[in-house]
Design an enzyme around this catalytic site. Sequence first.
Site, PDB file in Angstrom:
ATOM      1  CB  THR A 181      12.377  37.434  13.375  1.00 24.77           C
ATOM      2  OG1 THR A 181      11.689  38.684  13.305  1.00 24.77           O
ATOM      3  CG2 THR A 181      13.868  37.673  13.547  1.00 24.77           C
ATOM      4  CG  ASP A 182       8.914  33.429  14.688  1.00 25.59           C
ATOM      5  OD1 ASP A 182       9.300  34.289  15.516  1.00 25.59           O
ATOM      6  OD2 ASP A 182       8.970  32.205  14.915  1.00 25.59           O
ATOM      7  CG  PHE A 183       4.573  35.457  16.261  1.00 24.82           C
ATOM      8  CD1 PHE A 183       4.407  35.421  17.640  1.00 24.82           C
ATOM      9  CD2 PHE A 183       4.560  34.262  15.558  1.00 24.82           C
ATOM     10  CE1 PHE A 183       4.230  34.214  18.300  1.00 24.82           C
ATOM     11  CE2 PHE A 183       4.383  33.053  16.217  1.00 24.82           C
ATOM     12  CZ  PHE A 183       4.213  33.030  17.589  1.00 24.82           C
ATOM     13  CB  SER A 184       8.332  34.674  18.955  1.00 24.61           C
ATOM     14  OG  SER A 184       9.189  33.846  18.181  1.00 24.61           O
TER      15      SER A 184
END
Length: 147
Positions: free
Chosen positions: A25-28
């Site tokens: 995943t990304d930061f979110s």
Amino acid sequence: MNSELAGRLTDSGHELDVRVYFEDTDFSGVVYHARYLHFLERGRSDFLRLKGIGHRELLDGAFGEPMSFAVRRMEIEFLRPARVDDVLLVETRTRQIGGARVLLDQTISRSGETLIEANVKIAVISPAGKPMRMPKDVLAVLKPEFD
């Protein structure tokens, strides 16, 4: 080989369950778009593996001349996001097969909701990277059930 790790063959192709980890995943907490390529590749590789066609065996010439598969073209439709801890279903189906190529349809879904649709064109290549004809034994195994 632990076949449970490779998903399962179905009447229409192959299914593989994949869990989304934080690293996907990304930061979110949403799956980074390039990670879907990894999930799709796992589906294709395990589809071949359960059909009795391992990548190592292909390169070693177990089906005739040494060969491998390479993605030549891929269209991906990103419909909905997946998130950390989701369990996804990667489905792989052979749409069409020819002497030197395979067309696959793949989807990634979560609880019946389609998140990703992909159309993949696979080329058959020699170890030197040159196009070649698919060995008949491989062609017979990958031929769609509906032909």
